[in-house]
Design an enzyme around this catalytic site. Structure first.
Site, PDB file in Angstrom:
ATOM      1  N   ASP A 204       0.592  -1.042   0.115  1.00  0.00           N
ATOM      2  CA  ASP A 204       0.040   0.008   0.009  1.00  0.00           C
ATOM      3  C   ASP A 204       0.814   1.240   0.033  1.00  0.00           C
ATOM      4  O   ASP A 204       2.182   1.080  -0.120  1.00  0.00           O
ATOM      5  CB  ASP A 204      -0.958  -0.137   1.265  1.00  0.00           C
ATOM      6  CG  ASP A 204      -0.150   0.138   2.591  1.00  0.00           C
ATOM      7  OD1 ASP A 204       1.004   0.263   2.591  1.00  0.00           O
ATOM      8  OD2 ASP A 204      -0.607   0.488   3.637  1.00  0.00           O
ATOM      9  N   ASP A 206       1.440   4.810   2.328  1.00  0.00           N
ATOM     10  CA  ASP A 206       1.216   5.510   3.626  1.00  0.00           C
ATOM     11  C   ASP A 206       1.491   6.847   3.631  1.00  0.00           C
ATOM     12  O   ASP A 206       2.697   7.277   3.280  1.00  0.00           O
ATOM     13  CB  ASP A 206       2.124   4.575   4.624  1.00  0.00           C
ATOM     14  CG  ASP A 206       1.658   3.075   4.651  1.00  0.00           C
ATOM     15  OD1 ASP A 206       0.467   2.666   4.909  1.00  0.00           O
ATOM     16  OD2 ASP A 206       2.495   2.241   4.342  1.00  0.00           O
ATOM     17  N   ASP A 309      -3.332   4.831   2.751  1.00  0.00           N
ATOM     18  CA  ASP A 309      -3.447   4.855   4.203  1.00  0.00           C
ATOM     19  C   ASP A 309      -3.300   6.290   4.382  1.00  0.00           C
ATOM     20  O   ASP A 309      -2.170   6.729   4.028  1.00  0.00           O
ATOM     21  CB  ASP A 309      -2.749   4.083   5.089  1.00  0.00           C
ATOM     22  CG  ASP A 309      -3.144   2.641   5.199  1.00  0.00           C
ATOM     23  OD1 ASP A 309      -4.488   2.387   4.774  1.00  0.00           O
ATOM     24  OD2 ASP A 309      -2.338   1.854   5.709  1.00  0.00           O
TER      25      ASP A 309
END
Ligand code: CTP
Ligand code: MN
Ligand code: MN
Ligand code: MN
Length: 385
Positions: A204, A206, A309
């Site tokens: 992902d 962040d 995120d």
């Protein structure tokens, strides 16, 4: 002088946060084997055994060169009997029979399949496995029993398990900055997580967001999300408000810093990113270049779903948040364990509390936090414990 040993004895310190652990190291086959067993132990609910294998792997990651003989293990900390046996097998035969058996086992394979779904943790995966579910198709049949998060995870399974490239992270950084700066031009947007540690790929992307004037950041995230959504970038999002109580959340303190979950305003999202091979087809000059909107290339499937995120930290907590969100997970765990057991301090992503002095220790940078802890500073690229 051979690996891990100096004239003064073992060079490898006991805690992962006392060591420098670069991304690339010389013992990948050994650490892969140990980490498979750590994962398998976690799938079986044996947290202690899992941690023991993780610690052994982490020690090997910090060695300056390849381990070539069993004798080199003796000065090293955290290598238990079982890990030693696995290391011996891999050194002698190239593979461990136990690890190969685990990798082929139905439970391990099914647990891997399920835990790779966004929103599915070990507990849920174990329950499904025990109920006899084995495939993603089995889960599709139970679609209505899944959370909204898990439904999104299943829907974008392939994309979310395709590594995010560094160039894609940079594109998303520019998009997040464009969104944030519309509302707060002086805010800072920082890439954290694995990419800050130097990884070229991630699961992902962040980000940590803050503003030098405290309280300015309040309410920012919902505006950012609303704008991203209006532009068609949001495939899924779940936002939480800040629930941290100043000065020092009693519950966070009483948990002894053991919990890795912080209380920042945050958003766990899935964004729609244009495939970079299509970059040349997009008009240049826009900050959002490379990202696809709903009406654009979605139909042609020229986009990719990417987990992002977003975390917002008040300025005074920013260094703690940055340290906490840079990882690795094991480095964080070791930092908190070191703080607690060696310094009688509680560290989390909001603050550092000294139990002897009964006071919070403020910090304006990550360096200052390491100083408070009496630790040599470890730069992000050496935190791959
Ligand atoms: N983290 C956290 N709270 C969460 C999720 C993550 O504090 N609810 C922290 C983790 O401790 C970690 C960092 O955020 O230090 C990044 O977590 P994650 O994205 O899961 O892992 P990465 O190290 O970035 O690796 P990957 O490439 O797999 O994303
Ligand atoms: Mn054992
Ligand atoms: Mn990450
Ligand atoms: Mn993350």
């Amino acid at each position: 002088v051979h690996a891990g040993v100096t004239e003064d004895g073992p060079r490898v310190a006991l805690y992962g946060c006392q060591r420098r652990t670069p991304l690339a190291h010389s013992n990948q086959a050994l650490t892969d084997a140990l980490e498979t067993l750590a994962e398998e132990a976690g799938f079986g609910g044996s947290e202690g055994r899992s941690l023991a294998f993780t610690r052994a792997a982490s020690v090997l990651k910090s060695l300056p060169g390849p381990l070539t003989s069993l004798g080199e293990l003796s000065p090293l900390p955290c290598i238990g009997e079982h890990s030693r046996k696995v290391i011996q097998e891999v050194l002698e035969d190239g593979v461990s029979v136990e690890v190969e058996r685990v990798k082929l086992s139905e439970r391990y394979r099914t647990m891997k399949l399920f835990t790779k779904i966004f929103g599915v943790g070990v507990k849920t995966a174990i329950r499904w496995y025990q109920e006899g579910l084995r495939t993603l198709a089995d889960l599709q049949e139970r679609h209505t029993e899944l959370t909204r998060e898990q439904q999104a995870g299943l829907q974008h399974y392939t994309d979310l398990n395709t590594p995010v490239e560094r160039s894609e992270a940079d594109t998303i950084e520019r998009l997040v900055q464009e969104a944030v700066w519309q509302f707060l031009p002086d805010a800072s947007v920082m890439l954290t997580g694995g990419f800050r540690r130097g990884k070229q790929q991630g699961h992902d992307v962040d980000f940590l967001i803050t503003h030098p004037q405290e309280d300015k950041e309040v309410g920012l995230l919902s505006k950012v999300i609303r704008w991203l959504d209006s532009q068609g970038f949001i495939l899924y999002q779940h936002s939480q408000r800040n629930t941290y109580q100043l000065p020092g959340d009693p519950e966070l303190l009483s948990s002894g810093g053991g919990s890795s979950m912080d209380r920042f305003e945050r958003c766990f999202s899935i964004l729609r990113l244009a495939r970079l091979t299509q970059d040349k087809d997009l008009p240049p000059g826009s900050g959002a270049q490379g990202i696809c909107t709903q009406g654009g290339c979605g139909a042609a499937r020229g986009w990719k779903a990417v987990r992002v995120d977003l975390v917002v930290a008040p300025f005074s907590q920013f260094p703690f948040a940055l340290l906490g969100w840079t990882g690795s997970r094991h480095f964080e765990r070791e930092l908190r364990r070191f703080a607690k057991h060696k310094r009688k301090m509680i560290l989390n992503s909001h603050a550092l509390y000294d139990m002897a002095q009964q006071m919070f220790l403020p910090a304006a940078s990550e360096e200052e936090i390491f100083q408070h802890l009496g630790l040599e500073y470890v730069p992000p690229t050496e935190r791959n414990a």
